[in-house]
Design a protein around this motif. Structure first.
Motif, short mmCIF file in Angstrom:
data_model
loop_
_atom_site.label_atom_id
_atom_site.label_comp_id
_atom_site.label_asym_id
_atom_site.label_seq_id
_atom_site.Cartn_x
_atom_site.Cartn_y
_atom_site.Cartn_z
N UNK A 1 -0.24 16.97 5.39
CA UNK A 1 -0.01 15.56 5.15
C UNK A 1 1.20 15.42 4.22
N UNK B 1 0.04 4.39 0.16
CA UNK B 1 -0.46 5.60 0.87
C UNK B 1 0.16 5.62 2.27
N UNK B 2 1.30 6.23 2.36
CA UNK B 2 1.97 6.29 3.65
C UNK B 2 2.66 7.65 3.79
N UNK B 3 2.80 8.06 4.99
CA UNK B 3 3.42 9.37 5.23
C UNK B 3 3.25 9.78 6.67
N UNK B 4 3.34 11.06 6.94
CA UNK B 4 3.16 11.54 8.29
C UNK B 4 2.54 12.94 8.25
N UNK B 5 2.12 13.39 9.40
CA UNK B 5 1.48 14.70 9.46
C UNK B 5 2.39 15.65 10.24
N UNK C 1 -5.51 7.52 -1.12
CA UNK C 1 -6.65 6.60 -1.12
C UNK C 1 -7.92 7.34 -1.55
N UNK D 1 -8.09 15.43 2.71
CA UNK D 1 -6.71 14.94 2.69
C UNK D 1 -5.91 15.74 1.65
N UNK D 2 -6.54 15.90 0.49
CA UNK D 2 -5.86 16.64 -0.59
C UNK D 2 -5.61 18.09 -0.18
N UNK E 1 -4.93 19.21 2.61
CA UNK E 1 -3.81 19.29 3.55
C UNK E 1 -2.53 18.67 2.97
N UNK E 2 -2.59 18.26 1.73
CA UNK E 2 -1.44 17.56 1.16
C UNK E 2 -0.30 18.53 0.84
N UNK F 1 2.17 18.38 -9.15
CA UNK F 1 2.54 18.54 -10.56
C UNK F 1 3.83 17.78 -10.88
N UNK G 1 5.02 9.93 1.61
CA UNK G 1 6.37 9.40 1.31
C UNK G 1 6.28 8.51 0.07
N UNK H 1 2.13 19.50 -1.37
CA UNK H 1 2.45 19.24 -2.77
C UNK H 1 3.93 19.48 -3.06
N UNK I 1 0.87 -1.19 0.00
CA UNK I 1 0.00 0.00 0.00
C UNK I 1 0.91 1.24 0.00
#
Lengths: 407, 508
Positions: A115, A106-110, A133, A143-144, A146-147, A188, A118, A149, A104
């Motif tokens: 968000x 979809x991994x990372x940290x806040x 996800x 989620x987006x 707070x992403x 992008x 990784x 970019x 999977x």
């Protein structure tokens, strides 16, 4: 670098076991093509399964296929989609990952409320893969928002972003009412954007975003998709060349009859003309009747007789859709052609307007949808009633975050 | 605080002697009493007054100037003073007010207006905050609201000379209306200033989820790329955009009838029609469409170079209309467009939303829909006399009958005199900023909801951010101080404290 991009396999989608088997067969066929074509890895952009806890038969077949790919050295990178994501965190995808059959991404940290996703690096090719996800009703939008970019955009190398979201700019007119997100929510400068969720086959580029690909479902999941798509598809990326691969596990014949100003007898004759002198081995037949009858009732059309005749001619499966068929007496009745999900959404929205809960409307929507999804779970094979009940209860408690009150 | 005393004059031109330690200004609000009520008045002119004859004044000043004589006038405060001409605005009785029809008591004191005096200025249903009440150049701590629903549906005109604060005012109006369920705003933004891509703007609004931004280039996170599928374009969308001759219009109609949504492609690819048109006519139509839509024809294919595309973006128009119906503020960045393309985009969306709202009215559903306000900069481009002489367009239709369908225009212009009088008269709220050109002031005064015939000089003297609101929905022409947008944003920004649970994201 060569990789396959699948999405929306929806294993377990159809209620009828014959059709459900075709979902599995399509997945197996796609895996065979991937092995034949010697892809380096496979991406599955959400909704491998139709629910987060799929039935054993579909799960068993999927595991077998995933294992087969693994044995050939082909790694599988996945994201959860709106169907196989679980708000309580209990999804079969986690089990598959634990079993090292899939990764999977979809991994990372806040950090600082942002968000920070990784990358997962494919050892064989060095491709850097990450993604987001999908949740029902575009609830992944927050989620987006707070992403981070910038973090993703500054990464060097061959980058793939997997997502399970409808993009506003690419939505076809037929899916106008579908919740969507603008492409600017995605980072992008990636080399490939592996989309899922929208059951369309599309490959395009927009300024700053090259190779945005929606492969469509691996096998159609509804009557109208059987009519429109006729088969499943996925994509293979081969050093910059992108090719759509058909997955034909069965023939599909769609009959559309314009019933305007026709009697049930005339429609029967027309249907019979369409099927006479033909065999339908290994074929799904869809019959859509649309329009307003000149006289008589819908039940006067001997559809059962037609079905029997088609099965006698070796049809694999026959389906009908008469939602657009009206009789003169009932012309004024509006037939809702919305999907179950749309009706569900409308009802929730209406009731949220009357709700007195002291939480944000968007949160309420998320809560209700998650709760519905949780309560929609089916009893597993071999699961005792008491276990099923307590599992449901616990998941509902987790979903509405009342664990402190109950545990 | 006493500011003067009434000493004469007539209705609408009451003469007041200014108290020596008071300073009256043009536009200042004053209150005088009658036995039963108070009368709110406004300074419209200021002149000098003196008990000394003009001849003596000239002599005394000559002595001071030429001979440096150490002369002082006796009781100077009594002998020399200012006189102010006031006009009646409103008669106040308790918490209610009505138009003035009587004079204040002769020789009565006039006082500075106090908050207590104007309790009748209440907060309406669906309040649209426009600024603080202004008395001359002084700002009073009285918030001015109008009923946003009424004001937007009955059109707003914002006339002003460059630099007087049109953009600031529009930003404030958008900020204050965004997030309210009663209205949706469509903004055609030729300077790409309202969203605040690189500075403060509506992206900083506490309800930023109710702001939707479309831009053709490099959209910031969350913004949408503006692309419009040519299949969305119908012949009426070109009204007021390009001047087609009758023959060319007929050819366009014939193509639309024959090819429906594919009519533009059919024109450009020269597909044959059953009806015969002169080949020059068809060639001109094709050439103009190519130029306007920036499309090239490469053998049998169209090559789209700008926002108009033949692939994708099929739902843009409906998405925008849906957003407006959901009370959102939709900003379309038109800064890279030619004027004609900007108007075409505006015409496309406005026509569609107008069509929808007509339909809702027919079905009796209109009252449940939010009012739609369409903000147009440099309004004479679509509402100017010259443009309208070439044929009608959707904006003129909205100006004339939009209020019946809960759709209004907010027209911004430096040159209101170019807009026909009947359209100006239909703009029931005018937020007048400083206008230096006399003909422009005159056109506004002649079409205002209140009698502004004596305010010519006051309008000319309006400083940056000072405005007069003349509206059918206001009891009098209200002088206001428009807040500075940056300050408005800073006051209203709230720190997001929503904790998001990123369930499904594996923490590493």
């Amino acid at each position: 670098m060569k990789f396959a991009h699948l999405a929306d396999c929806h294993i377990g989608a159809w209620r009828d076991p014959r059709l459900r088997q075709l979902n599995i067969k399509a997945f197996e066929r796609a895996a065979d093509i991937c092995i034949d074509k010697k892809v380096d890895f496979v991406l599955i952009s959400g909704d491998l399964f139709n629910t987060s806890l799929p039935a054993i038969d579909g799960l068993k077949a999927a595991v077998k296929t995933l294992k087969q790919l693994k044995q050939k050295g082909i790694r599988i990178y996945i994201i959860a989609g709106s169907h196989d994501f679980s708000p309580s965190g209990k999804t079969m995808l986690d089990v598959l990952e634990e079993a090292e059959l899939v990764v999977n991404v979809v991994k990372g940290n806040v950090e600082d409320e942002k968000l920070k996703l990784r990358f997962t690096v494919d050892e064989k090719t060095g491709a850097k893969i990450t993604g987001m996800l999908g949740k029902r009703a575009m609830l992944e939008k927050t989620y987006y928002e707070r992403l981070d970019l910038e973090l993703l955009e500054k990464e060097e190398g061959f980058k793939i972003f997997m997502f399970h979201t409808a993009l506003t700019e690419l939505k076809p007119k037929s899916l106008e009412k579908m919740d969507s997100s603008p492409v600017s929510m995605l980072p992008k400068g990636f080399d490939y954007y592996a989309g899922g969720h929208v059951h369309i086959v599309k490959e395009t580029s927009l300024e700053g975003y090259k190779n945005i690909v929606y492969p469509g479902p691996l096998f159609p999941t509804s009557f109208s998709e059987l009519e429109e798509l006729g088969r499943g598809t996925f994509y293979i990326y081969d050093d910059g060349k992108i090719e759509c691969m058909p997955v034909q596990v069965i023939n599909i014949l769609s009959l559309r009859i314009d019933c305007n100003h026709k009697t049930p007898d005339q429609i029967e004759q027309e249907l019979k003309r369409e099927i006479q002198n033909k065999e339908f081995i290994n074929t799904i037949i869809t019959i859509r009747l649309k329009g307003t009858l000149k006289s008589g009732k819908i039940s006067d059309i001997p559809l059962k007789e037609i079905f029997d005749e088609l099965y006698e001619k070796s049809a694999f499966f026959v389906m009908k859709n008469t939602s657009g068929l009206l009789t003169k007496d009932f012309e004024e009745i509006k037939i809702s052609q919305h999907s179950v999900e749309e009706i569900e959404d409308n009802l929730i929205q209406e009731h949220i307007a009357q709700s007195k809960l002291d939480i944000d409307k968007a949160e309420q929507l998320e809560l209700v949808k998650n709760l519905l999804k949780t309560l929609n779970a089916e009893k597993q094979e071999g699961e005792r009633n008491i276990d099923f009940e307590s599992r449901l209860k616990q998941e509902a408690i987790d979903t509405i975050k009342l664990d402190k009150e109950f545990n | 605080m006493v500011k003067g005393r009434i000493i004469g004059g007539e209705f609408g031109n009451i003469l007041v002697r200014q108290k020596s330690d008071a300073e009256l200004e043009l536009g200042e609000l004053l209150v005088a009493s009658t036995p039963q009520s108070k009368i709110l008045m406004q300074v419209i002119d200021l002149v000098y007054g003196s008990q000394i004859s003009q001849q003596n004044l000239e002599l005394i000043s000559g002595m001071k100037l030429e001979e440096d004589a150490d002369l002082e006038l006796m009781d100077e405060n009594l002998r020399n003073y200012n006189l102010a001409a006031l006009k009646n605005l409103i008669t106040i009785k308790g918490d209610s007010a009505r138009l003035s029809k009587s004079l204040p008591s002769f020789f009565s004191e006039v006082k500075q207006v106090e908050k207590e005096d104007i309790k009748f200025l209440t907060k309406p249903k669906n309040p649209l905050y426009l600024g603080k009440l202004r008395s001359g150049s002084k700002t009073l701590d009285v918030d001015i609201f109008l009923n946003g629903e009424d004001v937007f549906s009955h059109h707003i005109l914002i006339p002003a000379t460059t630099g007087k604060g049109k953009s600031n005012l529009t930003s404030c109006v958008l900020w204050n209306s965004t997030g309210n369920d009663y209205c949706g705003n469509l903004v055609l933004d030729p300077h790409d200033e309202y969203y605040g891509r690189n500075n403060l703007g509506l992206k900083d609004h506490p309800n930023k989820d109710r702001v939707s931004y479309y831009t053709p280039k490099n959209p910031p996170q969350g913004a949408k790329t503006l692309r419009i599928n040519i299949k969305s374009l119908k012949p009426p969308h070109f009204n007021g955009v390009a001047a087609f001759s009758d023959a060319q219009r007929q050819a366009i109609s014939a193509y639309y009838r024959a090819f429906k949504e594919n009519w533009i492609e059919a024109v450009l690819l020269e597909k044959p029609l059953k009806v015969k048109f002169h080949e020059d006519t068809l060639a001109v139509v094709a050439r103009r469409l190519i130029s306007l839509l920036d499309i090239e024809v490469d053998e049998e294919n169209l090559v789209c170079n700008d926002i108009f595309v033949d692939n994708g973006a099929e739902t843009t128009t409906n998405d925008i209309c849906d957003e407006l119906e959901n009370s959102k503020t939709v900003i379309i960045d038109t800064s890279n467009f030619s004027g004609a393309v900007e108007i075409l985009v505006g015409s496309l969306v406005s026509t569609e939303i107008f069509r929808r709202y007509r339909n809702y009215k027919m079905k009796g559903q209109l009252k449940d829909k939010p009012v739609i306000s369409i903000i147009i900069e440099e309004a004479p481009r679509v509402l100017g006399k010259e443009v309208l002489e070439q044929g009608p367009n959707v904006f003129a239709s909205i100006a004339r009958e939009g209020r019946k369908f809960r759709i209004g225009l907010t027209a911004i212009t430096q040159l209101p005199s170019l807009i026909p009088r009947e359209i100006l008269a239909n703009m029931n709220t005018k937020i007048i900023l400083g206008i230096e050109m006399a003909p422009e002031r005159q056109s506004i005064i002649e079409s205002a909801a209140q009698d502004l015939s004596s305010d010519n000089r006051t309008i000319a003297s309006l400083d940056v951010g000072e405005a007069i609101i003349s509206s059918n929905f206001a009891k009098f022409a209200i002088p206001v101080k428009i807040p500075l947008f940056e300050e408005l944003v800073k006051q209203n920004q709230k720190k997001e404290d929503v904790q998001i649970n990123f369930s499904g994201v594996k923490v590493v």
